[in-house]
Structure formats: structure tokens, C-alpha cells
Design a protein around this motif. Structure first.
Motif, mmCIF file in Angstrom:
data_model
loop_
_atom_site.group_PDB
_atom_site.id
_atom_site.type_symbol
_atom_site.label_atom_id
_atom_site.label_comp_id
_atom_site.label_asym_id
_atom_site.label_seq_id
_atom_site.Cartn_x
_atom_site.Cartn_y
_atom_site.Cartn_z
ATOM 1 N N ARG A 540 23.495 -48.416 -29.193
ATOM 2 C CA ARG A 540 22.119 -47.980 -28.990
ATOM 3 C C ARG A 540 22.035 -46.969 -27.833
ATOM 4 N NH1 ARG A 540 16.984 -52.086 -28.252
ATOM 5 N NH2 ARG A 540 15.494 -50.562 -27.391
ATOM 6 N N PRO A 541 21.278 -45.899 -28.023
ATOM 7 C CA PRO A 541 21.150 -44.905 -26.948
ATOM 8 C C PRO A 541 20.267 -45.427 -25.816
ATOM 9 C CG PRO A 541 19.716 -44.326 -28.778
ATOM 10 C CD PRO A 541 20.524 -45.504 -29.236
ATOM 11 N N LEU A 542 20.659 -45.082 -24.614
ATOM 12 C CA LEU A 542 19.851 -45.427 -23.454
ATOM 13 C C LEU A 542 18.881 -44.296 -23.090
ATOM 14 C CD1 LEU A 542 22.617 -47.023 -21.201
ATOM 15 C CD2 LEU A 542 20.978 -48.193 -22.704
ATOM 16 N N GLU A 543 19.355 -43.082 -23.277
ATOM 17 C CA GLU A 543 18.506 -41.930 -22.981
ATOM 18 C C GLU A 543 18.923 -40.756 -23.859
ATOM 19 O OE1 GLU A 543 16.682 -39.429 -19.185
ATOM 20 O OE2 GLU A 543 18.355 -40.811 -18.871
ATOM 21 N N ILE A 544 17.946 -39.981 -24.283
ATOM 22 C CA ILE A 544 18.191 -38.792 -25.084
ATOM 23 C C ILE A 544 17.488 -37.621 -24.393
ATOM 24 C CG2 ILE A 544 17.842 -37.687 -27.324
ATOM 25 C CD1 ILE A 544 17.701 -40.560 -28.498
ATOM 26 N N ILE A 545 18.254 -36.603 -24.066
ATOM 27 C CA ILE A 545 17.709 -35.457 -23.335
ATOM 28 C C ILE A 545 17.840 -34.207 -24.206
ATOM 29 C CG2 ILE A 545 17.838 -34.055 -21.245
ATOM 30 C CD1 ILE A 545 19.186 -36.444 -19.875
ATOM 31 N N ILE A 546 16.722 -33.587 -24.487
ATOM 32 C CA ILE A 546 16.695 -32.362 -25.287
ATOM 33 C C ILE A 546 16.825 -31.152 -24.355
ATOM 34 C CG2 ILE A 546 15.421 -31.027 -27.001
ATOM 35 C CD1 ILE A 546 16.153 -33.857 -27.924
ATOM 36 N N ASP A 547 17.846 -30.335 -24.606
ATOM 37 C CA ASP A 547 18.029 -29.093 -23.855
ATOM 38 C C ASP A 547 18.113 -29.352 -22.356
ATOM 39 O OD1 ASP A 547 18.348 -26.355 -23.516
ATOM 40 O OD2 ASP A 547 16.201 -25.940 -23.483
ATOM 41 N N LYS A 548 19.048 -30.208 -21.964
ATOM 42 C CA LYS A 548 19.192 -30.587 -20.562
ATOM 43 C C LYS A 548 19.416 -29.381 -19.659
ATOM 44 C CE LYS A 548 22.027 -33.432 -17.473
ATOM 45 N NZ LYS A 548 23.158 -34.385 -17.386
ATOM 46 N N ASN A 549 20.137 -28.383 -20.134
ATOM 47 C CA ASN A 549 20.476 -27.225 -19.319
ATOM 48 C C ASN A 549 19.414 -26.120 -19.368
ATOM 49 O OD1 ASN A 549 22.984 -28.299 -18.420
ATOM 50 N ND2 ASN A 549 23.888 -27.778 -20.400
ATOM 51 N N GLU A 550 18.279 -26.411 -20.006
ATOM 52 C CA GLU A 550 17.142 -25.490 -20.041
ATOM 53 C C GLU A 550 17.527 -24.113 -20.587
ATOM 54 O OE1 GLU A 550 14.119 -26.245 -19.634
ATOM 55 O OE2 GLU A 550 14.192 -28.181 -18.614
ATOM 56 N N LYS A 551 18.270 -24.143 -21.698
ATOM 57 C CA LYS A 551 18.566 -22.877 -22.379
ATOM 58 C C LYS A 551 17.278 -22.249 -22.892
ATOM 59 C CE LYS A 551 21.028 -21.052 -26.427
ATOM 60 N NZ LYS A 551 22.007 -21.345 -27.498
ATOM 61 N N ILE A 552 16.357 -23.085 -23.349
ATOM 62 C CA ILE A 552 15.070 -22.614 -23.865
ATOM 63 C C ILE A 552 13.969 -23.310 -23.064
ATOM 64 C CG2 ILE A 552 13.616 -22.320 -25.908
ATOM 65 C CD1 ILE A 552 16.122 -22.667 -27.622
ATOM 66 N N PRO A 553 13.647 -22.825 -21.900
ATOM 67 C CA PRO A 553 12.640 -23.506 -21.066
ATOM 68 C C PRO A 553 11.219 -23.340 -21.593
ATOM 69 C CG PRO A 553 13.381 -21.498 -20.003
ATOM 70 C CD PRO A 553 14.249 -21.670 -21.209
ATOM 71 N N LEU A 554 10.990 -22.346 -22.452
ATOM 72 C CA LEU A 554 9.659 -22.105 -22.988
ATOM 73 C C LEU A 554 9.392 -23.035 -24.168
ATOM 74 C CD1 LEU A 554 9.824 -18.259 -22.699
ATOM 75 C CD2 LEU A 554 8.015 -19.640 -21.666
ATOM 76 N N LYS A 555 9.181 -24.285 -23.871
ATOM 77 C CA LYS A 555 8.899 -25.285 -24.903
ATOM 78 C C LYS A 555 8.256 -26.481 -24.227
ATOM 79 C CE LYS A 555 13.394 -27.553 -24.465
ATOM 80 N NZ LYS A 555 13.644 -26.909 -23.167
ATOM 81 N N ILE A 556 7.540 -27.255 -25.010
ATOM 82 C CA ILE A 556 7.014 -28.539 -24.558
ATOM 83 C C ILE A 556 7.513 -29.600 -25.527
ATOM 84 C CG2 ILE A 556 4.937 -29.932 -24.268
ATOM 85 C CD1 ILE A 556 3.519 -27.475 -23.243
ATOM 86 N N VAL A 557 8.159 -30.630 -25.009
ATOM 87 C CA VAL A 557 8.778 -31.673 -25.830
ATOM 88 C C VAL A 557 8.067 -32.993 -25.586
ATOM 89 C CG1 VAL A 557 10.899 -32.902 -26.399
ATOM 90 C CG2 VAL A 557 10.991 -30.483 -25.732
ATOM 91 N N SER A 558 7.655 -33.624 -26.673
ATOM 92 C CA SER A 558 7.058 -34.957 -26.615
ATOM 93 C C SER A 558 7.992 -35.926 -27.325
ATOM 94 C CB SER A 558 5.681 -34.949 -27.288
ATOM 95 O OG SER A 558 5.146 -36.250 -27.348
ATOM 96 N N MET A 559 8.534 -36.895 -26.591
ATOM 97 C CA MET A 559 9.486 -37.861 -27.140
ATOM 98 C C MET A 559 8.758 -39.152 -27.521
ATOM 99 S SD MET A 559 12.555 -36.371 -26.906
ATOM 100 C CE MET A 559 13.850 -37.580 -26.662
ATOM 101 N N GLN A 560 8.877 -39.524 -28.782
ATOM 102 C CA GLN A 560 8.298 -40.784 -29.225
ATOM 103 C C GLN A 560 9.213 -41.945 -28.844
ATOM 104 O OE1 GLN A 560 7.211 -40.626 -33.385
ATOM 105 N NE2 GLN A 560 6.489 -38.500 -33.219
ATOM 106 N N SER A 561 8.652 -43.136 -28.820
ATOM 107 C CA SER A 561 9.431 -44.322 -28.457
ATOM 108 C C SER A 561 10.554 -44.560 -29.473
ATOM 109 C CB SER A 561 8.528 -45.556 -28.411
ATOM 110 O OG SER A 561 7.519 -45.397 -27.428
ATOM 111 N N LEU A 562 11.672 -45.053 -28.965
ATOM 112 C CA LEU A 562 12.827 -45.326 -29.826
ATOM 113 C C LEU A 562 12.517 -46.485 -30.780
ATOM 114 C CD1 LEU A 562 15.882 -44.733 -30.409
ATOM 115 C CD2 LEU A 562 16.371 -46.598 -28.802
ATOM 116 N N ARG A 563 12.761 -46.235 -32.059
ATOM 117 C CA ARG A 563 12.642 -47.298 -33.065
ATOM 118 C C ARG A 563 14.038 -47.805 -33.401
ATOM 119 N NH1 ARG A 563 9.669 -45.002 -38.103
ATOM 120 N NH2 ARG A 563 9.917 -47.182 -38.753
ATOM 121 N N VAL A 564 14.186 -49.123 -33.458
ATOM 122 C CA VAL A 564 15.486 -49.720 -33.766
ATOM 123 C C VAL A 564 15.390 -50.426 -35.125
ATOM 124 C CG1 VAL A 564 17.265 -51.345 -33.040
ATOM 125 C CG2 VAL A 564 15.996 -50.030 -31.326
#
Length: 567
Positions: A540-564
Motif C-alpha cells: 500500500r502506498p504511503l504517499e503519492i507526489i505528482i511532479d515532485k520536481n516541479e517540471k510543470i509548476p503551472l498546474k493545480i492538483v487536487s488529490m482524492q483520498s486513497l481507496r483500498v
């Protein structure tokens, strides 16, 4: 140029389908101006009536026609009163008429592109723009601020103090003779050729700028200054500050030589001009203005360097204006719709210099800060344009000088760098600058140079980030199946499509997935509005990071709760 909003107000589908949509949305209008002549050289003589705030001028214009049977020249002129217009070679009076914001001069005969014509116009003005008179301030009989006179040209203010072709797509050399009071200093473009004492007790400063430049970069400053001298290699550097404020020089300008060295290193092109001066003025409308060889800066902005917490902002201003020596002065946008080629690059270079001096984390912090400023303005104004700006109006500053041109543009340049890699990016910049030095450029010129260096087609990138508007909003659904040991990420782009905002952005993204056993990185490319990606994951993942290195900083990301899921 740099606006105060930069720091002071913010301190405390497939790629093909996507391009088809954008092409249908915008025809990329031609924003160039029709030219009928090519100015070779301006000679501008100015003197002043300080009490009446009048500018007395004489302008000599040497030019070549761009067509046969050339008989009339049209010059930009706002509020100028002309006392004479003549052909210099014959000292012959020429017929002229003023209509609206133009003066039309009829020549003595028809000319061809082989001819070199020189006309001289004498004029007076009480300008509402272009030239600014700053009054002396006294307290208790002591002068606390000396009188000043200074110019501001960008975008369309030069026409308020001398007749000219006042549009960026014509470059000419220039010469100025500025008559001032005894004891004052005049600072202008190029080399100081001499200072002449006049019989009436005034002095005339003579400057000559031997390299061609756009009209809006022509400037002068008159005031009481102390000049602090320095050199970078064999290039004279000057810091013009108030006589009692020389202590600000090392605080505000201490890294100037390091900045020049940095730009020469990354562009592989030496500083292109014969000197570089930086001068403070009072009541300046902006943070700074990159007048060629002679940057003008707001004194209140520069004095912020006295505070440790503000010194980084001042450093950004100084490096921004130096960057314009390459991006804006050496190569210059052909029209105001293309201003991002000047300002977005200068803004990006603020971050690039930080990266060189302070490291990658500081660089990313600066990029993210710029994006935050752009998001804030976009939320309140939602302007209908991309970096390429078909709504540009040279007479309305707020139509071209905003966080789209500066902060968003800087982040887009960063994303371009990340997309093709450092080697291809900086090689492409070198090609672009070398190929077009002392010329005017459009987005297509940059795109061609970058595609050549990266050996790839980047039409999708420029269509999306330069000609399109807005940015992606991502909603990410996360599901982990304990039986199949798979992680599913369901991406949805939720930005509202309009005439310029695409329904789908093409987004190459890196995803970092952290588990109790370690971390793995996956690469995806989103090409559809809704798209699901599946990854093998033993736990099971503990954390998921989208674009950690900010290759595309012009974005807004909304992460939904993890479903198992267990089946």
C-alpha cells in the motif's frame, strides 16, 4: 522592465488533436506594423524649462525608404509643437502636417531605397508622458532631494518627447545632446563623448550609441549624482546614486559583475555593449527599465536593499534588468504581442541566477513564488490571452505588463527547459541569440532555434503554453488493490475550456510513490481529459507526489483520498 507588482505587492487528446483545437481557436493574428522606411540614426538635442516643465528639442532623422517613389514620411508624435521641419542636406523647408498622434512630412521629391535622407525637426513639448520632471524638495533650507528629469519609453512614450518611428521593429543608432544646469549630471545611452560648457552657465552632455536599438530604449536622466565606478573585464560600470546615499551601492549592486559573468557563461555570448550604468530616480513608475547601456531604477525599490529581508527582491530586480541586455536589447520583440520574449526570459533568469548562486531549491522556490503571483491575478482577472498577446495595446500598460507576461512566462520558460533538458535548452538559447543579434524576433524564431537544438518538434508545447491560455487543473483519484497489488491513478483535467483554454493539456509528469519499503518514480504522459494509469506496487502506498520536481509548476492538483480494494 520590471513592475512593482513583482515584489512589493506580494512581499508581506493527442498532441495533434490538441493543436487542431488551438488552431481553430486562434488565427494568431499578425501584430506587426507596416513599415515604409528604415531609420538609420537619430540625433536628439534637448533642453528644458524646469518651471514650466517644457522640453525644447531638435531631432535629426537619417533614414532610407523601403519602397520606390517614396515621397512622404509618417512619424509618431504626441503633443509636440513643431517650429521647423527641413531637409538637412539643402536646408530646405518641408511641408508638414500634424494629424492625431502623427506628423506627416512631404519630401522635396521622390526617393528610392538607394537614397539616404536626413530631415531635421525642431519642436517643443509639455509632455504628459515620456519625460518626467521631479521637483526639488527642501526641509529647513536644506535640499533633501534634488530636482530630476528622466524619461520612460516603453511601450509608447518616446513619441511624447521626440518624433520617431516609435515601435520596436526598427533599430537605429542614436546620439544625444542634453543641456542641463551647472553641477548636474546627464546620463544617456552609449558612450559619453564630451561635456561642453555653454556661455549661459549650462552644460551640454554628448552621448553616442553606436549599436542599433529599438526606439523605446532611448533614454536620459538628469540630476545631481555621485558616480561610483567599476569595471567588468574592460567594460566600464557606473552606479549613479545620490551623493549622501553611496552606501547603497554594495548592498544593491554588489553582485553586478557576478551577474554579467553568469549571463556570458550560460548564453556563451559576451555582454554586447560598451558600458553598463545603473541609475536611481525618484517617483519611477516601475521597479526598473532596461534602457540600453543605462538602466533606470526606482530609488525606493533600490533602498529596500538596506533591509536583509528585502535584499533578495532587489537582487532579482538587478539581475532582471541585466538579463534584458541579452533578452530585449540584443534581440528585441518585433511587436508588443511578443513582449514575453523580453520579459518572460528576464523573469526566468532571476531564478536561473539564484540557482547558480544559492542552489536548485532556491531556484524552484522562486519559480513557485512567481506561479503563485500569476494564479492570484488570474483568479481575479482571468485575462483572455496567452503569452503571445493579440490584445496588446501599446497605449495601455495593463494590457501587456502583467503576471502573464512576467511570472507565468518565466514558469513556461522553466518548463521548456525541463522538457528538453539543460544541454538542448542552453544550446538553443545560444543559437537564438547569435542568429538574431541586433535584430527583432517573434516566437517562431525562438521555437525554430530550440527545436534545432533539441532535434524534436515542439509545436505542441508552443501551441499549449505560448498561444493558449490558462493552465491545467487536475483531480487525481487513487485506488490500491491489495489482491492484484496494483495502484491505479485516475487523472481528470477539470479546467473550464474556453476560446483559448484547451480542454486537454499534454502533460508529461513524474509520479513519486512512497511505500514502507522505499520509493519508486513512474513517468506518464497525459494526453486525454480523463486518463487512468496503473502501476505494479507490492504494498500500500504511503504517499503519492505528482511532479515532485516541479517540471510543470503551472498546474493545480487536487488529490482524492486513497481507496483500498481487497478484491
Amino acid at each position: 522592465m520590471i513592475f512593482f507588482f513583482r515584489s512589493l505587492l506580494f512581499v508581506n487528446l493527442s498532441a495533434f488533436l490538441f493543436f487542431s483545437v488551438i488552431s481553430a481557436q486562434t488565427s494568431r493574428p499578425n501584430m506587426n506594423r507596416i513599415r515604409t522606411f528604415d531609420v538609420q540614426h537619430y540625433v536628439i538635442k534637448t533642453s528644458f524649462d524646469r518651471k514650466q516643465k517644457i522640453v525644447y528639442g531638435e531631432t535629426t532623422i537619417k533614414f532610407k525608404p523601403l519602397r520606390e517613389k517614396f515621397r512622404s514620411i509618417e512619424l509618431d508624435s504626441v503633443g509636440l509643437q513643431f517650429t521647423s521641419v527641413n531637409l538637412e542636406s539643402e536646408n530646405t523647408d518641408l511641408f508638414s502636417r500634424v494629424s492625431g498622434d502623427k506628423i506627416f512630412v512631404t519630401l522635396d521629391k521622390e526617393y528610392s531605397p538607394n537614397d539616404l535622407i536626413t530631415i531635421r525637426l525642431t519642436h517643443t513639448a509639455k509632455p504628459k508622458k515620456g519625460v518626467y520632471f521631479i521637483d526639488e524638495i527642501r526641509r529647513g533650507g536644506t535640499i533633501t532631494r534634488h530636482a530630476q528629469v528622466w524619461t520612460q519609453g516603453e511601450a509608447a512614450e518616446t513619441r511624447h518627447w521626440f518624433p520617431s518611428y516609435d515601435f520596436p521593429d526598427d533599430k537605429a543608432t542614436s546620439e544625444q545632446f542634453i543641456t542641463v544646469e551647472k553641477g548636474e549630471t546627464a546620463i544617456a545611452n552609449g558612450e559619453l563623448k564630451g561635456i561642453k560648457d555653454n556661455d549661459d552657465g549650462t552644460q551640454t552632455f554628448h552621448y553616442f550609441m553606436p549599436l542599433p536599438h529599438s526606439t523605446y530604449l532611448t533614454s536620459f536622466i538628469v540630476g545631481t549624482y555621485t558616480k561610483i565606478k567599476d569595471t567588468y573585464r574592460d567594460i566600464p560600470l557606473g552606479y549613479y546614486v545620490y551623493p549622501d546615499r553611496t552606501d547603497i551601492v554594495p548592498k544593491a549592486y554588489g553582485k553586478t559583475k557576478e551577474m554579467l559573468r553568469f549571463f556570458e557563461d550560460i548564453t556563451k555570448i559576451e555582454y554586447p555593449f560598451n558600458r553598463y550604468d545603473q541609475t536611481i530616480v525618484a517617483n519611477f513608475h516601475f521597479g526598473g527599465m532596461e534602457n540600453i547601456t543605462s538602466t533606470t531604477m526606482s530609488d525606493t525599490y533600490i533602498f529596500l536593499a538596506n533591509f536583509d529581508s528585502m535584499r533578495a527582491d532587489v537582487e532579482d530586480l538587478v539581475v532582471h534588468e541585466i538579463a534584458h541586455s541579452w533578452f530585449g536589447n540584443l534581440v528585441t520583440c518585433r511587436n508588443w504581442a511578443e513582449l514575453w520574449l523580453n520579459e518572460s526570459f528576464a523573469t526566468f533568469m532571476e531564478a536561473a541566477f539564484r540557482e547558480r548562486i544559492y542552489g536548485r531549491a532556491n531556484y524552484i522556490q522562486k519559480i513557485k513564488s512567481d506561479v503563485k503571483q500569476y494564479f492570484a491575478e488570474d483568479a481575479s482577472k482571468n485575462k483572455m490571452r496567452g503569452l503571445f498577446n493579440p490584445l496588446a495595446d501599446e497605449n495601455k500598460d495593463d494590457s501587456i505588463f502583467d503576471t502573464i507576461t512576467y511570472q507565468k512566462g518565466g514558469a513556461v520558460v522553466h518548463t521548456l527547459r525541463e522538457e528538453i533538458g539543460d544541454e538542448a535548452f542552453w544550446k538553443g538559447i545560444n543559437i537564438y541569440l547569435k542568429r538574431h543579434k541586433f535584430q527583432n524576433v517573434e516566437t517562431a524564431d525562438l521555437q525554430k532555434a530550440i527545436e534545432e537544438s533539441a532535434n524534436t518538434d515542439l509545436e505542441w508545447f508552443f501551441s499549449q503554453w505560448v498561444y493558449g491560455k490558462g493552465y491545467p487543473r487536475l483531480s487525481v483519484a487513487r485506488t490500491y488493490n491489495t489482491k492484484t497489488k496494483k495502484l491505479e491513478l485516475g487523472f481528470s483535467q477539470t479546467q473550464r475550456r474556453d476560446a483559448l483554454t484547451p480542454e486537454t493539456f499534454v502533460l508529461p509528469l513524474e509520479i513519486e510513490i512512497q511505500t514502507a519499503s522505499g520509493t519508486k518514480t513512474e513517468k506518464i504522459e497525459m494526453k486525454k481529459r480523463q486518463q487512468t494509469f496503473s502501476f505494479d506496487l507490492p504494498e500500500r502506498p504511503l504517499e503519492i507526489i505528482i511532479d515532485k520536481n516541479e517540471k510543470i509548476p503551472l498546474k493545480i492538483v487536487s488529490m482524492q483520498s486513497l481507496r483500498v480494494r481487497t478484491r
